[in-house]
Scaffold this motif. Structure first.
Motif, PDB file in Angstrom:
ATOM      1  N   ALA A 168      85.176 -23.333 122.474  1.00 53.77           N
ATOM      2  CA  ALA A 168      85.078 -23.352 124.205  1.00 53.77           C
ATOM      3  C   ALA A 168      83.980 -22.541 124.479  1.00 53.77           C
ATOM      4  O   ALA A 168      83.161 -22.708 125.390  1.00 53.77           O
ATOM      5  CB  ALA A 168      86.407 -23.212 124.769  1.00 53.77           C
ATOM      6  N   VAL A 169      84.084 -21.028 123.882  1.00 58.32           N
ATOM      7  CA  VAL A 169      83.230 -20.062 124.346  1.00 58.32           C
ATOM      8  C   VAL A 169      81.935 -20.021 123.737  1.00 58.32           C
ATOM      9  O   VAL A 169      80.703 -19.970 124.567  1.00 58.32           O
ATOM     10  CB  VAL A 169      83.643 -18.495 124.165  1.00 58.32           C
ATOM     11  CG1 VAL A 169      83.075 -17.574 124.563  1.00 58.32           C
ATOM     12  CG2 VAL A 169      85.296 -18.705 124.469  1.00 58.32           C
ATOM     13  N   ASP A 170      81.759 -20.774 122.751  1.00 60.68           N
ATOM     14  CA  ASP A 170      80.354 -21.184 122.417  1.00 60.68           C
ATOM     15  C   ASP A 170      79.714 -22.020 123.094  1.00 60.68           C
ATOM     16  O   ASP A 170      78.337 -21.862 123.137  1.00 60.68           O
ATOM     17  CB  ASP A 170      80.585 -21.990 120.642  1.00 60.68           C
ATOM     18  CG  ASP A 170      80.483 -20.841 119.314  1.00 60.68           C
ATOM     19  OD1 ASP A 170      79.878 -19.791 119.809  1.00 60.68           O
ATOM     20  OD2 ASP A 170      81.279 -21.350 118.469  1.00 60.68           O
ATOM     21  N   TYR A 171      80.428 -23.083 123.468  1.00 62.58           N
ATOM     22  CA  TYR A 171      79.821 -24.057 124.516  1.00 62.58           C
ATOM     23  C   TYR A 171      79.402 -23.246 125.695  1.00 62.58           C
ATOM     24  O   TYR A 171      78.369 -23.602 126.257  1.00 62.58           O
ATOM     25  CB  TYR A 171      80.820 -25.248 124.834  1.00 62.58           C
ATOM     26  CG  TYR A 171      80.314 -25.866 126.137  1.00 62.58           C
ATOM     27  CD1 TYR A 171      79.527 -26.852 125.814  1.00 62.58           C
ATOM     28  CD2 TYR A 171      81.299 -26.069 127.275  1.00 62.58           C
ATOM     29  CE1 TYR A 171      79.289 -27.805 126.808  1.00 62.58           C
ATOM     30  CE2 TYR A 171      80.628 -27.007 128.357  1.00 62.58           C
ATOM     31  CZ  TYR A 171      79.852 -27.896 128.022  1.00 62.58           C
ATOM     32  OH  TYR A 171      79.261 -28.579 128.988  1.00 62.58           O
ATOM     33  N   LEU A 172      80.193 -22.331 126.304  1.00 60.93           N
ATOM     34  CA  LEU A 172      79.680 -21.551 127.751  1.00 60.93           C
ATOM     35  C   LEU A 172      78.452 -20.731 127.108  1.00 60.93           C
ATOM     36  O   LEU A 172      77.508 -20.712 128.241  1.00 60.93           O
ATOM     37  CB  LEU A 172      81.002 -20.786 128.003  1.00 60.93           C
ATOM     38  CG  LEU A 172      82.096 -21.560 128.834  1.00 60.93           C
ATOM     39  CD1 LEU A 172      83.373 -20.572 129.122  1.00 60.93           C
ATOM     40  CD2 LEU A 172      81.773 -22.138 130.005  1.00 60.93           C
ATOM     41  N   GLU A 179      78.665 -13.759 131.278  1.00 61.61           N
ATOM     42  CA  GLU A 179      79.812 -12.889 131.702  1.00 61.61           C
ATOM     43  C   GLU A 179      81.008 -14.232 131.930  1.00 61.61           C
ATOM     44  O   GLU A 179      80.911 -14.606 132.845  1.00 61.61           O
ATOM     45  CB  GLU A 179      79.282 -12.286 133.258  1.00 61.61           C
ATOM     46  CG  GLU A 179      80.429 -11.546 133.703  1.00 61.61           C
ATOM     47  CD  GLU A 179      80.064 -10.515 135.237  1.00 61.61           C
ATOM     48  OE1 GLU A 179      80.722  -9.875 135.519  1.00 61.61           O
ATOM     49  OE2 GLU A 179      78.940 -11.182 135.694  1.00 61.61           O
ATOM     50  N   ILE A 180      81.721 -14.095 130.901  1.00 65.22           N
ATOM     51  CA  ILE A 180      82.886 -15.105 130.703  1.00 65.22           C
ATOM     52  C   ILE A 180      84.040 -14.385 130.704  1.00 65.22           C
ATOM     53  O   ILE A 180      84.071 -13.318 129.813  1.00 65.22           O
ATOM     54  CB  ILE A 180      82.627 -15.819 129.329  1.00 65.22           C
ATOM     55  CG1 ILE A 180      81.170 -16.612 129.533  1.00 65.22           C
ATOM     56  CG2 ILE A 180      83.877 -16.910 129.357  1.00 65.22           C
ATOM     57  CD1 ILE A 180      80.739 -17.138 128.166  1.00 65.22           C
ATOM     58  N   TYR A 181      85.207 -14.430 131.522  1.00 61.56           N
ATOM     59  CA  TYR A 181      86.183 -13.871 131.611  1.00 61.56           C
ATOM     60  C   TYR A 181      87.114 -14.867 130.863  1.00 61.56           C
ATOM     61  O   TYR A 181      86.982 -15.959 130.885  1.00 61.56           O
ATOM     62  CB  TYR A 181      86.636 -13.612 132.835  1.00 61.56           C
ATOM     63  CG  TYR A 181      86.184 -12.299 133.478  1.00 61.56           C
ATOM     64  CD1 TYR A 181      84.924 -11.577 133.017  1.00 61.56           C
ATOM     65  CD2 TYR A 181      86.471 -11.937 134.970  1.00 61.56           C
ATOM     66  CE1 TYR A 181      84.398 -10.576 133.766  1.00 61.56           C
ATOM     67  CE2 TYR A 181      85.752 -10.875 135.576  1.00 61.56           C
ATOM     68  CZ  TYR A 181      84.750 -10.207 134.861  1.00 61.56           C
ATOM     69  OH  TYR A 181      84.019  -9.219 135.739  1.00 61.56           O
TER      70      TYR A 181
END
Length: 337
Positions: A168-172, A179-181
């Protein structure tokens, strides 16, 4: 008068043993006799005493299934996978909703043992299952599933939550977000710890600062996501993306973002986790990590069936399945990336 197989035999002009064979589908009885016996049973409303039959056999064709919350959107799909496999192998499921209550969970385990079920599938209420093991004493096959599964449990089927969170975070990150919370309603299970660890790993690998919000007020799901996001936005913090520990949390996050007058995904991209049935609704259209819930159900029954047929309650097997990213409409590519 209570009708017994002896009475049925007298009506059909056969022995009680022949009636038993007809009811159990044995091949060493003619189709004509079997049809006559079954028709008489139907006419007089005779049904087998399954409890007595189970006591005599020492087991039944029932599988106990304990889940903590029947309203959960996750377990309904898991149940479908379990049920289709159970029926294919001649078993039926005995569903128990433990309502996240350990005492009720213990009571149901005892009840299932009394009913001579062939095995039990448990989505446990607690991270510890010592109370279950104390009751069963390794006398019946058990397979664990659900969010509380951990390595202290013998046989289990679970999802690779670390991998799912990283995906999921790799995609973002690939969309240009830095800046991903992460917003979680709790962190007291291995499932949630793995999801947080996956998030933090990717953030650190990309030289980004991980910011994890965990609800300390005991709120859950949608309510937790809503209030935590309201708090974040009240501080003037507007991250470009929020990764949520579940789809239910994501719904609350979306509500708070929209209430603030911000847009999803133009102002804040959102990713959930689970791929609950509502996530694909056009008004939600949530990008999320899909747990293969139906397949997990099938795998869980197949593992239990393998243990039952091996006649070995000491059998130990653990299956970890990979989740997948489902891209919908709540994420956007940042300009210049």
């Amino acid at each position: 008068m209570k009708i017994t197989i002896k009475h049925i035999g007298e009506m059909a002009g056969v022995s009680a043993a022949a009636v038993s064979k007809a009811l159990n589908g044995h091949s060493d009885i003619s189709e004509e006799t079997k049809t006559r016996i079954l028709e008489i049973c139907k006419q007089v409303g005779y049904t087998r005493n399954e409890i007595a039959r189970n006591l005599a056999k020492g087991k039944s064709n029932m599988i106990g299934l304990l889940i903590p919350d029947i309203s959960s959107p996750i377990y309904s799909e898991v149940f479908k996978g379990l049920d289709i496999q159970a029926r294919e192998h001649g078993y039926c499921l005995f569903l128990c909703d433990t309502n996240r209550d350990i005492e009720l969970e213990k009571k149901y385990v005892r009840t299932l043992m009394e009913k001579r079920v062939s095995g039990i599938i448990v989505a446990p209420v607690s991270n510890s299952v010592d109370h279950i093991e104390e009751i069963t004493r390794n006398s019946i096959p058990i397979v664990y599933i659900g969010g509380k599964v951990n390595d202290n449990m013998g046989n289990y089927v679970t999802v690779d939550n670390f991998y799912g969170s990283k995906t999921a975070v790799d995609y973002l990150i690939k969309l240009g977000h830095r800046e991903i919370y992460m917003v979680c309603d709790r962190d007291n299970t291995k499932t949630m710890a793995d999801r947080i660890k996956g998030y933090e790993t990717v953030m650190q690998e990309n030289n980004c600062n991980p910011v994890v919000y965990v609800d300390g007020a005991g709120r859950k799901w949608r309510e937790s996501g809503y209030f935590q996001t309201k708090h974040i936005l009240s501080l003037g913090k507007i991250p470009s993306a929020i990764f949520c520990s579940s789809d239910m949390v994501a719904i609350g996050v979306m509500e708070a973002v929209l209430e603030k007058g911000l847009r999803v995904p133009e102002d804040i991209s959102i990713v959930g986790y689970d791929d609950a049935a509502f996530a694909s609704l056009p008004t939600i259209n949530l990008t999320t990590i899909a747990q293969p819930k139906f397949e997990m159900g099938k795998k869980t029954f197949n593992l239990l069936y393998k243990i039952i047929k091996s006649h070995n309650s000491d059998y130990k097997n653990r299956e970890i399945v990979k989740p997948e990213l489902v891209i919908r409409g709540t994420c956007i590519q940042l300009k210049g990336n």
